[in-house]
Design an enzyme around this catalytic site. Structure first.
Site, PDB file in Angstrom:
ATOM      1  CB  CYS A  10      -0.973  -0.006   1.175  1.00  0.00           C
ATOM      2  SG  CYS A  10      -0.230  -0.297   2.802  1.00  0.00           S
ATOM      3  CB  SER A  48       3.205  -0.045   5.217  1.00  0.00           C
ATOM      4  OG  SER A  48       4.480  -0.123   5.850  1.00  0.00           O
ATOM      5  CG  ASP A  49       6.239   3.006  -0.035  1.00  0.00           C
ATOM      6  OD1 ASP A  49       7.395   2.627   0.251  1.00  0.00           O
ATOM      7  OD2 ASP A  49       5.976   3.666  -1.050  1.00  0.00           O
ATOM      8  CB  CYS A  50       9.773   2.453   3.780  1.00  0.00           C
ATOM      9  SG  CYS A  50      10.280   0.832   3.167  1.00  0.00           S
ATOM     10  CB  SER A  78       2.928   3.859   4.622  1.00  0.00           C
ATOM     11  OG  SER A  78       3.499   4.003   3.364  1.00  0.00           O
TER      12      SER A  78
END
Length: 786
Positions: free
Chosen positions: A276, A309-311, A313
């Site tokens: 995401c 998650s994107d880092c 996020s």
């Protein structure tokens, strides 16, 4: 090290009893022995693997038993973990659990177009100094060749497995990026397969299948991850960045554009993970939206894997977007929405508090952990030392193979697009054009050719080096870099152009112009590059070939209209051996067959369109022209799908059905459809066997063998023209090849309405097959009877 090895090998049995008596605790005793086993493994020069059969203490655990189904092994392992251990296992740098023989694991590795060291999970050096760096994704997408994408994925995963076996990499790769290249200024557009949902979807499924392999029993070679879900295609533009951006997206655009490649990743590619994104969609952070994660990805599309998650996020939507009042609420929202893994420390810091405050349960955490461990077990990470497993024979000798480099060259050849060729100036004859002036800031570059999210390449062949294999070269950069801040070297470049039998200008962009968190301001060549091109063209005594290296489109209208510029090539970022491919096309060893995967707009387009407007369709009331070839109908520099060849191809329809009937799934669906009589929901149609086959004879009328891309578009009644299929086929000179392509009624002849519902319009659908047009009548069974 030698003395320590002897000490461990000769460890007296009395010492074991001594430790047992000292600890008075069976679990502590086992922990000590596992630590000793770990030290022994490290002394042997490798990272120990979970459930190693030589470790008698973990061998008896049920989660190590490969003869029982994975779901039971997962349950057993989770049941042995403490709450603090569980919490530290749902972040990317998962901790070790020594008492269970489990080592720490770094989930974050990247393999966008080759094994990369962008993520901390991969380290180059020692036995693995580099890995094959294929062309950037936007370049290989231009090949429109699914078998090529599959093969690149297979080679990349070979090298990834080899590095894992050697302790230099993980097995979870957060690639590919399948976002739609919606706006030509997006700095990360280069990482994507382009602007078209069908192209992006087919690329996504093919590359994922290549990476993950076709292992029996749901096994994975490596675990791919499709990112960034969803409607993410703005990094930093005009004061708006991805951490603060709320993408306002209609249900229609979400269903027929932004979500299409992600659905293909899951439903067709069987991807093991989805990431995401940072942005919000319609006011909700994607990583905290249960409708997107739990209901769509895992529910509707049936993801068999984990959501990451994107880092940072989760931290972003708490700290930057202020979506929740407390960090514990943010942690609970993410996990309950369907997030399984946090790239970053946020869940490790705040999940315990969320459970204590009753915002989520430990069972919610267990569900997330089960998805993660399941993927690890499918990868064989709990099956002991990998040498006895599938792919366990791969090692340093399987990385940077000559065959891998040749595939990288072939990928670049297939991705190069011949945009213009006045008077058939190309290909150049090496016997006639013996001295070539090679000019431009990208003429002798190395790292520029591999774009972003790359690793350490095995080696490079620059454009200058490639051309030098065919002719004598005279070289001058003209600009010191792509920003081309001055014209001090222009005179020298003009002198080179006067001396050469032909001149090749290698211009364009690099990561200083377009990159992650760096969106472009405009579409023109940077700095004084245009001036350099024009001055060199005027000075040249022979044909001038303009080679453009870039991810995003460039407005080169000036070059199209310059009578002194004979040909224009777009080469994307062509990978470690891009110079070989460029020269092969220029001198005719390769017949170009690439097609543009996105629209090349004029500069004035971006003055009308803010990057923050996510609407795909035009809105004349506010002067908004729409986006991509499907909805934008204004002037272009070069259109989507454009690409010339040294040959001329003709098409003939050998088999083309003229009508198709759509059966209903039930009488209730039939009654509902009859009430509208214009379009039926895809969910109301029996879609299993609704593919229509077309046979197309493709003839190469030229004197060179070539690979031809057949593009198939459909235009439904009162709808827009859109790509529905494509096929790459090799056709020898003067020969004819029959191509069989399918058009699936539910997938390809349907449209999405304003409510996000996919429907099949009844009536005449116009198909564009190459340069041919064919109409097919779509009717319900009732309409045919009447």
């Amino acid at each position: 090290k030698h003395k320590l090895t002897i000490l461990i090998h000769s460890f007296p049995l009395t010492f074991f009893f001594f430790f047992f008596n000292m600890t008075h605790n069976h679990k502590s005793f086992i922990t000590i022995l596992l630590l000793i086993f770990t030290v022994f493994s490290l002394v042997q020069g490798r990272v120990p693997f979970a459930c190693d059969p030589r470790n008698g203490f973990t061998r008896g655990y049920r989660f190590c038993n490969t003869n029982i189904p994975i779901r039971f092994r997962v349950q057993d392992l989770i049941g042995r973990l403490t709450l603090p251990e569980k919490i530290r296992l749902v972040v990317n740098n998962a901790i070790a659990v020594p008492r269970l023989g489990i080592q720490g694991y770094e989930w974050w590795s990247e393999a966008l177009h080759g094994v990369s060291n962008v993520g901390p999970g991969t380290k180059f050096g020692g036995a693995f100094p580099g890995a094959t760096s294929f062309p950037q994704v936007i370049t290989t997408a231009a090949s429109f060749n699914q078998s090529l994408w599959l093969e690149i994925g297979r080679v990349v995963s070979d090298e990834a497995r080899a590095m894992y076996n050697g302790g230099a990499a993980g097995l979870t790769y957060w690639s590919p990026n399948v976002n739609i290249f919606r706006d030509p200024r997006w700095g990360r557009g280069q990482e994507t397969p382009g602007e078209d949902p069908t192209l992006a979807a087919k690329y996504a499924a093919s590359y994922v299948q290549g990476l993950q392999g076709n292992g029996a029993g749901n096994r994975l070679k490596v675990a791919a991850c499709c990112k960034h879900y969803t409607a993410y295609d703005l990094d930093n533009w005009n004061g708006v960045d991805r951490f603060h951006f709320n993408a306002k997206v209609s249900k229609q655009d979400l269903a027929d554009t932004y979500d299409v490649p992600f659905k293909a990743c899951v439903s067709e590619g069987n991807v093991a993970s989805v990431m995401c994104s940072y942005n919000q969609v319609n006011g909700k952070p994607t990583c905290a939206d249960p409708e997107l994660l739990r209901n769509t990805i895992r529910g509707e599309w049936r993801l068999n894997g984990y959501i990451v998650s994107d880092c940072d996020s989760v931290g972003v939507y708490y700290d930057t977007q202020h979506y929740t009042k407390t960090p514990e609420e943010a942690a609970a929202d993410a996990i309950k929405a369907g997030l399984d893994l946090d790239c970053g420390p946020f869940l490790a810091l705040h999940t315990d508090g969320a459970i204590r405050q009753g915002l989520m349960s430990e069972n919610d955490l267990n569900n997330a952990l089960a998805n993660l461990i399941t993927v690890q077990m499918r990868l064989g990470m709990f099956d002991g030392e990998p040498s006895a497993q599938p792919y366990g024979n791969l090692g340093p000798r399987d990385v940077c193979l000559p065959a891998h480099n040749e595939l990288a060259v072939e990928a670049a050849r297939q991705g190069i697009v011949l945009l213009q060729n006045k008077g058939n100036a190309l290909p150049l004859s090496p016997t006639r054009f013996r001295t070539i002036g090679v000019i431009g800031p990208n003429s002798d570059v190395t790292v520029t050719m591999i774009g972003n999210y790359a690793g350490v390449a095995c080696g490079y062949t620059t454009p200058l080096q490639g051309i030098a294999r065919y002719a004598r070269t005279i070289h001058q950069v003209g600009c010191r870099d792509v920003s081309c801040g001055g014209n001090q070297l222009f005179g020298l470049a003009e002198t080179v152009a006067r001396q050469g039998d032909a001149t090749v200008l290698v211009m364009g962009l690099d990561q200083s112009i377009e990159a992650e968190f760096r969106d472009r301001v405009g579409l023109l060549l940077p700095g004084h590059q245009q001036e350099l091109v024009s001055r060199v063209a005027r000075a040249a005594r022979g044909p001038v070939i303009l080679v453009l290296m870039s991810g995003g489109p460039i407005d080169v209208t000036f070059a199209k209209n310059d009578p002194k510029i004979s040909a224009i090539l777009w080469v994307g970022y062509p990978g470690q051996s891009g110079g070989t491919a460029i020269a092969d096309v220029i001198f005719g060893r390769t017949n170009p067959g690439g097609r543009l995967p996105n629209t090349w707009y004029p500069q004035n387009y971006v003055s009308k369109v803010p990057m923050t407007n996510m609407d795909m369709r035009p809105n004349p009331a506010i002067g908004y022209p729409g986006r991509t070839y499907r909805f934008y109908k204004g002037p272009v520099v070069f259109p989507f799908g454009h690409g010339l060849s040294y040959s001329r191809y003709t098409h003939t329809l050998a088999l083309a059905p003229k009508q198709v009937s759509v059966p209903y799934v039930s009488l209730q669906a039939q009654a509902f459809a009859n009430s509208t009589n214009k379009a039926i929901k895809v969910s109301h149609a029996k879609c299993d066997e609704l593919e229509v086959g077309f046979h197309v004879d493709v003839k190469n009328e030229g004197s060179m063998d070539g690979a031809h891309t057949l593009l198939i578009f459909s235009k439904p009644p009162n709808g827009v023209k859109q790509l529905v299929n494509f096929h790459k086929t090799y056709v020898p000179a003067g020969s004819k090849t029959r191509v069989k392509v399918g058009v699936h009624v539910c997938n390809h002849l349907s449209v999405v309405d304003e409510f996000g519902i996919r429907r099949i319009p009844m009536g005449e659908h116009e198909l564009h097959i190459g340069d041919l047009k064919h109409s097919i009548l779509v009717q319900t069974m009732d309409q045919i009877k009447h």
